[in-house]
Enzyme design. Sequence first.
Site, PDB file in Angstrom:
ATOM      1  N   LYS A   1       0.858  -1.185   0.000  1.00 13.64           N
ATOM      2  CA  LYS A   1       0.000   0.000   0.000  1.00 13.64           C
ATOM      3  C   LYS A   1       0.892   1.232   0.000  1.00 13.64           C
ATOM      4  O   LYS A   1       2.067   1.164   0.389  1.00 13.64           O
ATOM      5  CB  LYS A   1      -0.905   0.013   1.238  1.00 13.64           C
ATOM      6  CG  LYS A   1      -2.185   0.814   1.059  1.00 13.64           C
ATOM      7  CD  LYS A   1      -3.214   0.080   0.201  1.00 13.64           C
ATOM      8  CE  LYS A   1      -4.525   0.861   0.133  1.00 13.64           C
ATOM      9  NZ  LYS A   1      -5.546   0.157  -0.660  1.00 13.64           N
TER      10      LYS A   1
ATOM     11  N   ASP B   1      -6.833   4.633  -4.792  1.00 15.84           N
ATOM     12  CA  ASP B   1      -7.541   4.480  -3.521  1.00 15.84           C
ATOM     13  C   ASP B   1      -8.180   5.839  -3.272  1.00 15.84           C
ATOM     14  O   ASP B   1      -8.367   6.629  -4.218  1.00 15.84           O
ATOM     15  CB  ASP B   1      -6.569   4.058  -2.400  1.00 15.84           C
ATOM     16  CG  ASP B   1      -7.288   3.573  -1.142  1.00 15.84           C
ATOM     17  OD1 ASP B   1      -7.757   2.423  -1.142  1.00 15.84           O
ATOM     18  OD2 ASP B   1      -7.386   4.342  -0.166  1.00 15.84           O
TER      19      ASP B   1
END
Length: 447
Positions: A130, A170
């Site tokens: 991430k 995201d």
Amino acid sequence: MTDELDPHLQDAYTEVLRRNPGELEFHQAVREVLGSLGPVVERHPEYTDAGIITRLCEPERQIVFRVPWVDDAGRVQINRGFRVEFNSALGPYKGGLRFRPTVLAGTVKFLGFEQIFKNALTGLPIGGGKGGSDFDPKGKSPGEVMRFCQSFMTELYRHIGEHTDVPAGDIGVGGREIGYLFGQYKRITNRYESGVLTGKGVTWGGSQVRPEATGYGLVYFAEQVLAHRGTSFDGRRVVVSGSGNVAIHAIAKVHQLGGTVVACSDSGGFVVDEAGIDLDLLRDVKERRRTSLTAYAEERGIEHRTGSVWSVPATVALPCATQNELDAADARLIVDHGCLLVAEGANMPCTPEAVDVLREAGIAFGPGKAANAGGVATSALEMQQNASRDSWSFEHTEARLAEIMRGIHERCLTTADAYGTPGDYVAGANIAGFTQVADAMLALGVI
């Protein structure tokens, strides 16, 4: 979670707390997974003997860097960039980039840790990672967003690649940002390496259904849960938190399946539209005008409310906004409404206390690592298309997505049964994801 940990797991968790002080979201994510693994380490002592738990909780690599850029007034601005490459036992690191002022190292680590198990549950060969930045694209001009993205990629490019680490979007990173990031990667490397980023536009290497995938996948998973309980979305009253990409496409799919989403929210409040949320207007307000739900309320002639969207009665609740948005008080409201199902469209939107309330009340609970895996699953399908220089139809890609979500649901149930917790989607998701990664780590040796 309130369950006591197995001593081996407690030792690993104590080490996580020592090594990562102050990173509360990361602590929460680790504790939630470890809380399900007692039966696993009892049955498989080889996992603790090989230090799998401790290794799994420590990222393989953490990258933090400065992102300088120039705003429209000619002033130099500085943000901080992150990429946590958490685990590559199953494949290249895979996970999105989040641009939001609240992004810290602990935020990215919690998201990356969750991503390991989510990606494993898809059954596709992708590891967990991430990234992101404390940059806020809201209120910035397109030129400012472009200059920031170019500066961000100028550092990130040396750490990623289609066989190494494949970022995606995201919160705060949509098609516009992915375009700027990919353009800078292409410019620096002099390669059209389309598999290095997912979430691209369909005309330049992207996949059909990718924008819709997380929201659609969430509803496909929820549909399976309802079917397992002998019912469906047809005629159901549904509440969705959030009004971004995931929420919008979840609303669309619920309406297609015969349900009615009567409320959604944003950071400023929520709206209740008893006729069903008007998707065309919502998209116009949030995607084209990039403004708040007050504009939606004004045009629909309804009230824009403050407080908790979970005060609105519904039989299905889909939290799709952000982490820890739904607390124990909200969960008690949901229980009082006679809700059948809560499925997480965001990453860890329910606090541990809220999850306890829901599970104790017998409400079906779909954790995010299972319920919202559709986004990363379709990213992996995009990687397949890039690798083969192919492009699939919307119908074919959506059918693959639906098949993957059905598989995740079935895997959660069968794993929960196998470990003595029938019907427990939390235990099923955690154990199924963990055992797949742990077995791969054992096979690869101590690395």
